[in-house]
Enzyme design. Structure first.
Site, PDB file in Angstrom:
ATOM      1  N   TYR A  23       0.818  -1.215   0.000  1.00  0.00           N
ATOM      2  CA  TYR A  23       0.000   0.000   0.000  1.00  0.00           C
ATOM      3  C   TYR A  23       0.850   1.262   0.000  1.00  0.00           C
ATOM      4  O   TYR A  23       0.327   2.349   0.279  1.00  0.00           O
ATOM      5  CB  TYR A  23      -0.874   0.075   1.254  1.00  0.00           C
ATOM      6  CG  TYR A  23      -1.651  -1.143   1.626  1.00  0.00           C
ATOM      7  CD1 TYR A  23      -2.708  -1.593   0.835  1.00  0.00           C
ATOM      8  CD2 TYR A  23      -1.361  -1.844   2.789  1.00  0.00           C
ATOM      9  CE1 TYR A  23      -3.446  -2.700   1.212  1.00  0.00           C
ATOM     10  CE2 TYR A  23      -2.099  -2.957   3.171  1.00  0.00           C
ATOM     11  CZ  TYR A  23      -3.139  -3.384   2.380  1.00  0.00           C
ATOM     12  OH  TYR A  23      -3.870  -4.472   2.765  1.00  0.00           O
ATOM     13  N   CYS A  44      14.468 -10.500  -2.712  1.00  0.00           N
ATOM     14  CA  CYS A  44      14.910 -10.140  -4.056  1.00  0.00           C
ATOM     15  C   CYS A  44      13.788  -9.478  -4.853  1.00  0.00           C
ATOM     16  O   CYS A  44      13.237 -10.054  -5.801  1.00  0.00           O
ATOM     17  CB  CYS A  44      15.425 -11.385  -4.779  1.00  0.00           C
ATOM     18  SG  CYS A  44      16.755 -12.123  -3.857  1.00  0.00           S
ATOM     19  N   GLU A  45      13.409  -8.304  -4.408  1.00  0.00           N
ATOM     20  CA  GLU A  45      12.400  -7.483  -5.078  1.00  0.00           C
ATOM     21  C   GLU A  45      12.753  -6.038  -4.782  1.00  0.00           C
ATOM     22  O   GLU A  45      13.024  -5.696  -3.620  1.00  0.00           O
ATOM     23  CB  GLU A  45      10.997  -7.705  -4.468  1.00  0.00           C
ATOM     24  CG  GLU A  45      10.398  -9.065  -4.637  1.00  0.00           C
ATOM     25  CD  GLU A  45       9.836  -9.325  -6.025  1.00  0.00           C
ATOM     26  OE1 GLU A  45       9.648  -8.352  -6.796  1.00  0.00           O
ATOM     27  OE2 GLU A  45       9.596 -10.493  -6.323  1.00  0.00           O
ATOM     28  N   TYR A  69      -2.242  -6.063  10.448  1.00  0.00           N
ATOM     29  CA  TYR A  69      -1.880  -6.362   9.054  1.00  0.00           C
ATOM     30  C   TYR A  69      -0.370  -6.495   8.913  1.00  0.00           C
ATOM     31  O   TYR A  69       0.218  -6.086   7.908  1.00  0.00           O
ATOM     32  CB  TYR A  69      -2.476  -5.300   8.106  1.00  0.00           C
ATOM     33  CG  TYR A  69      -3.979  -5.197   8.268  1.00  0.00           C
ATOM     34  CD1 TYR A  69      -4.810  -6.220   7.805  1.00  0.00           C
ATOM     35  CD2 TYR A  69      -4.572  -4.125   8.947  1.00  0.00           C
ATOM     36  CE1 TYR A  69      -6.177  -6.164   8.003  1.00  0.00           C
ATOM     37  CE2 TYR A  69      -5.941  -4.067   9.148  1.00  0.00           C
ATOM     38  CZ  TYR A  69      -6.740  -5.091   8.668  1.00  0.00           C
ATOM     39  OH  TYR A  69      -8.094  -5.049   8.872  1.00  0.00           O
TER      40      TYR A  69
END
Ligand SMILES: *Cc1c(COP(=O)(O)O)cnc(C)c1O
Length: 425
Positions: free
Chosen positions: A325, A351-352, A379
């Site tokens: 978000y 790995c992002e 959350y």
């Protein structure tokens, strides 16, 4: 030194404490990444809801998708709460935590027949139905079991909750609920189905809402409908369920306190002559969000030409909100040091490029230090995944100076325990 919005998180000297427990000591004892929750903080967040509803017939259903760990559910069950569930899995958790199924409302737009059967058998208080097709299926399932399912229709009031598009749920373009202008027809339809007993009406317009006005607008739309339904159908709407969605302070938001919001809603309900109806609320984030922090170790500091990176051992799989978000969550050192802050992107090992916990944060830290992401009680763990085969974090509940491990850290072997290799050729 207190931290805004976090009554149970504060520095004592140089050390960050949750209740009377020191974050670095908890990290040494339980390892990192580590979720730490304050039980007292959860109960303090519940109190204004309970206070505002005293003397009214009501049900407070903790929306457990915000944090569904058993000890958290147990805390709210013992405090008299029911639960808002959105899956059969959540119902099993309520039962495992000692929650009362008669205080459960079952929300969600894609309930399966198996989930309906199980919830009927357990005896949930109400099914919050989200479509006309779901009404038909629920009636069939209930009739086949020789029962009548208690239902409320989730109406989409078409109000803008003024929140992030991914957590706004009350607009016409959202997948949730029955459109306001179809609702009367849906109630007529429900009244004719043999397996249903209509008991209420509900709405839930979004999450992290920081103003009162969208709630009042939604309430007015709902009351208009209740009046229309009772004027013509042979139905009685026993309860009004106004959902959850009240926001918390992550950085500089200023949501209304729960008792102020509820006070205004009650005044409106009374002014319109609906004070005799029972009330249901489904708060999630506002009960647990600021009761939790995520403690993480600084692995490496990585200076760069355009950006400095602070690489920590918690990642998007542990805490998805920033990646999902673009949420801004405060990140603070667990030990205060002297020195000039350096501006870092705080990132995890996944790995992002989307794997960041915070951007452009001024911090005085060294490798081996710990940092805490604040407001991580909602959350956080409930959205954690095993991406990159990363075991999920441990969780600790603190109560004063006492800390209880409420979830063990996962071990890698458990992550592939249910998998099989192919047979030999
Ligand atoms: C998610 C959800 C809630 C709780 O929302 P919060 O923003 O966490 O308070 C309540 N009701 C329904 C139907 C939900 O889907």
């Amino acid at each position: 030194m207190k931290l805004p919005g976090h009554p149970f998180v504060a520095y004592r000297g140089e050390q960050l404490c949750i209740d009377d427990c020191t974050a670095t000591e908890l990290a040494a004892r339980f390892g990192t990444p580590l979720y730490v929750y304050s039980r007292a903080s959860m109960l303090a967040a519940l109190a204004p809801y309970q206070r505002a509803l005293t003397g009214r017939e009501h049900l407070l259903c903790y929306a457990m998708k915000a944090n569904s760990s058993l000890a958290v559910l147990q805390t709210f069950a013992r405090a008299g709460c029911g639960f808002d569930i959105v899956s059969g899995g959540e119902l099993e958790r309520v039962l495992a935590a000692g929650g009362d199924p008669a205080r459960v409302v079952f929300s969600g737009l894609g309930k399966t027949r198996a989930e309906m059967r199980r919830a009927l058998e357990a005896g949930v208080h109400c099914f919050n139905v989200e479509s006309e097709s779901e009404l038909g299926v629920l009636s069939e399932v209930a009739a086949a079991a020789g029962r009548r399912a208690p239902v409320s229709l989730r109406v989409n009031p078409d109000v803008d909750a003024g929140t992030h598009p991914y957590i706004s749920t009350g607009l016409k373009a959202n997948k949730f609920g029955i459109a306001h202008d179809r609702a009367l027809a849906a109630y007529r339809h429900a009244a004719r189905l043999p397996g249903l007993e209509v008991i209420g009406i509900d709405c839930h317009i979004g999450s992290q809402i920081t103003e009162t006005s969208p709630y009042i607008d939604a309430l007015d739309r709902l009351l208009d409908l209740v009046e229309a339904i009772e004027a013509e159908a042979s139905l009685r709407i026993r309860h009004l369920d106004l959902g959850g969605g009240l926001g918390i302070q992550y950085t500089d938001e200023a949501p209304p306190p729960a008792d102020v919001l509820i006070g205004e809603l009650l005044a409106r309900i009374d002014a319109r002559g609906h004070g005799h109806r029972a009330l249901v609320f489904e708060p999630g984030r506002s009960l647990v969000g600021n009761a939790g922090v995520l403690v993480s170790e600084v692995l490496y500091l990585k200076p760069g030409e355009e950006k400095n990176f602070c690489v920590v051992d918690a990642a998007m799989n542990d805490l998805m909100r920033p990646a999902m978000y673009q949420a801004t969550m405060a990140i603070v050192p667990c030990t205060l040091r002297d020195g000039a802050p350096v501006v870092y992107d705080v990132v995890g090992p996944v790995c992002e490029s989307g794997d960041w916990l915070g951007r452009d944060r001024g911090l005085v830290v060294q490798a081996g230090d710990h940092v805490a992401v604040l407001s991580a009680g909602a959350y956080g763990m409930s959205m954690a995944s095993n991406y990159n085969t990363r075991p999920r974090a441990a969780e600790v509940m603190v109560d004063g100076a006492h800390a209880t491990l409420i979830r063990e850290r996962e071990v890698p072997a458990a992550l592939f325990a249910g998998e099989s290799l192919l047979p030999d050729d």
